[in-house]
Structures are given as C-alpha cells and as structure tokens.
Design a protein around this motif. Structure first.
Motif, PDB file in Angstrom:
ATOM      1  N   GLU A  86       0.911  -0.991  -0.251  1.00 39.37           N
ATOM      2  CA  GLU A  86       0.120  -0.066  -0.080  1.00 39.37           C
ATOM      3  C   GLU A  86       0.768   1.174   0.111  1.00 39.37           C
ATOM      4  OE1 GLU A  86      -1.968   2.114  -0.572  1.00 39.37           O
ATOM      5  OE2 GLU A  86      -3.775   1.203   0.214  1.00 39.37           O
ATOM      6  N   ASP A  87       1.086   1.992  -1.338  1.00 40.51           N
ATOM      7  CA  ASP A  87       2.109   3.017  -1.524  1.00 40.51           C
ATOM      8  C   ASP A  87       1.236   4.265  -1.415  1.00 40.51           C
ATOM      9  OD1 ASP A  87       1.179   2.844  -3.908  1.00 40.51           O
ATOM     10  OD2 ASP A  87       2.873   2.302  -4.936  1.00 40.51           O
ATOM     11  N   ARG A  88      -0.035   4.457  -1.225  1.00 37.60           N
ATOM     12  CA  ARG A  88      -0.877   5.699  -1.344  1.00 37.60           C
ATOM     13  C   ARG A  88      -0.425   6.682  -0.381  1.00 37.60           C
ATOM     14  NH1 ARG A  88      -6.706   3.738  -2.217  1.00 37.60           N
ATOM     15  NH2 ARG A  88      -6.150   2.389  -0.666  1.00 37.60           N
ATOM     16  N   TRP A  89       0.021   5.984   0.941  1.00 36.78           N
ATOM     17  CA  TRP A  89      -0.178   6.964   2.094  1.00 36.78           C
ATOM     18  C   TRP A  89       1.287   7.300   2.567  1.00 36.78           C
ATOM     19  CZ3 TRP A  89      -4.543   8.626   2.143  1.00 36.78           C
ATOM     20  CH2 TRP A  89      -5.680   7.817   1.860  1.00 36.78           C
ATOM     21  N   ASP A  90       1.895   8.429   2.608  1.00 34.75           N
ATOM     22  CA  ASP A  90       3.249   8.834   3.135  1.00 34.75           C
ATOM     23  C   ASP A  90       3.076   9.449   4.409  1.00 34.75           C
ATOM     24  OD1 ASP A  90       5.908   9.120   3.253  1.00 34.75           O
ATOM     25  OD2 ASP A  90       5.701  11.226   2.113  1.00 34.75           O
ATOM     26  N   THR A  91       2.532   8.629   5.312  1.00 36.03           N
ATOM     27  CA  THR A  91       2.302   9.066   6.866  1.00 36.03           C
ATOM     28  C   THR A  91       2.992   8.413   7.664  1.00 36.03           C
ATOM     29  OG1 THR A  91       0.288   7.751   6.899  1.00 36.03           O
ATOM     30  CG2 THR A  91      -0.157  10.000   6.160  1.00 36.03           C
ATOM     31  N   ARG A  92       3.098   8.581   8.918  1.00 29.22           N
ATOM     32  CA  ARG A  92       3.711   7.719  10.010  1.00 29.22           C
ATOM     33  C   ARG A  92       3.333   6.458  10.458  1.00 29.22           C
ATOM     34  NH1 ARG A  92       3.514  11.845  15.118  1.00 29.22           N
ATOM     35  NH2 ARG A  92       2.033  12.732  13.738  1.00 29.22           N
ATOM     36  N   PHE A  93       1.908   6.236  10.235  1.00 30.90           N
ATOM     37  CA  PHE A  93       1.520   4.841  10.373  1.00 30.90           C
ATOM     38  C   PHE A  93       2.187   3.965   9.335  1.00 30.90           C
ATOM     39  CE2 PHE A  93      -1.453   1.663   9.570  1.00 30.90           C
ATOM     40  CZ  PHE A  93      -1.761   1.056  10.971  1.00 30.90           C
ATOM     41  N   TRP A  94       2.014   4.395   8.184  1.00 36.79           N
ATOM     42  CA  TRP A  94       2.555   3.639   7.150  1.00 36.79           C
ATOM     43  C   TRP A  94       3.820   3.358   6.995  1.00 36.79           C
ATOM     44  CZ3 TRP A  94      -0.987   0.260   5.032  1.00 36.79           C
ATOM     45  CH2 TRP A  94      -2.149   0.620   5.063  1.00 36.79           C
ATOM     46  N   SER A  95       4.679   4.507   7.330  1.00 39.74           N
ATOM     47  CA  SER A  95       6.176   4.234   7.039  1.00 39.74           C
ATOM     48  C   SER A  95       6.841   3.629   8.270  1.00 39.74           C
ATOM     49  CB  SER A  95       6.619   5.777   7.243  1.00 39.74           C
ATOM     50  OG  SER A  95       6.323   6.430   8.400  1.00 39.74           O
ATOM     51  N   ARG A  96       6.044   3.564   9.552  1.00 46.59           N
ATOM     52  CA  ARG A  96       6.720   2.725  10.500  1.00 46.59           C
ATOM     53  C   ARG A  96       6.534   1.220  10.018  1.00 46.59           C
ATOM     54  NH1 ARG A  96       3.209   5.916  15.017  1.00 46.59           N
ATOM     55  NH2 ARG A  96       4.651   7.741  15.345  1.00 46.59           N
ATOM     56  N   ARG A  97       5.767   0.780   9.209  1.00 40.92           N
ATOM     57  CA  ARG A  97       5.511  -0.491   8.999  1.00 40.92           C
ATOM     58  C   ARG A  97       6.297  -1.097   7.765  1.00 40.92           C
ATOM     59  NH1 ARG A  97       2.378   1.678  12.161  1.00 40.92           N
ATOM     60  NH2 ARG A  97       1.029   0.281  13.852  1.00 40.92           N
TER      61      ARG A  97
END
Length: 226
Positions: free
Chosen positions: A208-219
């Motif tokens: 899932e590469d649509r979200w450049d946010t902390r929640f996603w980058s952490r994972r």
C-alpha cells in the motif's frame, strides 16, 4: 481461584499479549508498535451495500478501517492506528472518529449515516504486535497471543492460538517423558514464527503505497526481531 493454592507440574500461559505468567517467571516481553483499536457498533443501513455479509478492510492516512456485519444487523466498525496518532488527532472523541470514517470511500457505505457521531460509543483496546522471549522454560510454556501477538490485518490470531496450543502440549508431553530439549525447541519455533510474521507484515504494508504518513512508514521498514 478465591485464594486456593493449586499445584501443577506445568503452567501454560494463555493470558493474551500481556503474558502475565511468562513475565512473572522471568521472560522478557517486546512490543513492535503501539497500535490501538477504536471500535464502535453502528446501526444498520438500508442499502444492499450496507447490509453486505462480508467484512471489509480499507486503508486510510491514519491507519486502516475494518467493518463487519453482526448477527443482529448492526455492524462493527474499527479504526486501527497508533497510540500517538490517537492522541494527536483526538480520535477518542466520537466526532473526530466519525469524520475519519466519513472520509473513507468504501467503509462509510457499510453503515447508516443517520444520527452521525451521536450514535458512536467508542471502545478502545490495545492491538500491539508483541512476543515474549523465551516463550517456554522449565515447567511452563506460553501460547497464543502470550507467545506471539500479530497485527490483526494478518488474520492469523485464531490459527496461531490453535497451532501454538497443540505444539506446546506436544512439547510439554515430550518434556514429561524425559526430552529436556522439547520446551527449548518449542520456544525457538515460536521465535521463528514471529520473525517470519514480521517479514510478511512488512511486505503487506509496502504493497500500500498511497499514504506517506507515519502509520504506514513505520511498518514499511524492516523490524528488528527483539
């Protein structure tokens, strides 16, 4: 048990991700995240899409939403996010949680919009990724979430609980029969399962590469197996 003392040759820790028994016996716990689940039970809608019998997962900037129908016709709706993001965006407030739900594309269609946030009664629960190490020792073994707790998106909680329960029982039986390495092998197997899970989780979130946010980058980065 009302103060009654019970003596047993073996203890099985099935206390969930808190691993209360294992920790009291000297095992160390590690958490890979601070994920929080914010859930509400909402009234049914009147459209065919809202009354769907399937569950749904939808990604969002702050995490991901899960919806599923319940037997009484209502739906459980849940946001999975991180504790610091819950505080930063005041997501314990029903109106803010509701705004996030209404910003989704698909999850919002599964529930009625009548009443808005006034219908929301939030329940908050920890949903961390964790494990205890070692997960077994002389006279004890941890099973299920007490041994290794995975991200709910993996859908492996029940399977892992059953698998570790069976495998731990076999290890305990072998130890009782004189195999002093059985519990150690079980602990190593749990460690390997958790390590494999962390790799699979990373691949899942990288997809899932649509979200450049902390929640996603952490994972999306490789997690260290602690």
């Amino acid at each position: 048990m009302g103060g009654e003392a019970v003596r047993a040759r073996y203890l099985i820790d099935a206390t969930g991700s808190g691993a209360a028994v294992a920790r009291r016996l000297g095992a160390a716990g590690s958490r890979d995240d601070r994920r929080i689940a914010l859930a509400a039970r909402l009234p049914p809608g009147d459209s065919p899409r809202r009354s769907s019998r399937t569950s749904l997962v939808e990604s969002a900037a702050l995490g991901w939403w899960y919806t599923a129908p319940l037997p009484d016709g209502t739906s459980v709706v849940m946001l999975m996010t991180d504790a610091d993001l819950v505080a930063e965006h005041a997501l314990r407030r029903p109106e803010n949680w509701w705004d996030g739900l209404m910003a989704t594309t698909h999850a919002r269609t599964r529930v009625t919009h009548d009443g808005g946030p006034a219908t929301v009664r939030l329940r908050v629960a920890s949903a961390v990724t964790s494990r205890v190490h070692p997960s077994a020792g002389p006279g004890w073994a941890a099973v299920g979430d007490a041994a290794t707790a995975a991200d709910p998106i993996a859908g492996r909680g029940i399977l892992t609980a059953l698998a570790t329960g069976v495998t731990a029982a076999e290890a305990v039986a072998a130890d009782a029969a004189g195999d002093r390495g059985a519990l150690g092998r079980y602990a190593e197997r749990v460690r390997a399962i958790h390590t494999e899970y962390l790799r699979a989780r990373m691949l899942c979130y990288r997809a899932e590469d649509r979200w450049d946010t902390r929640f996603w980058s952490r994972r999306r980065s490789r997690s260290r197996d602690r």
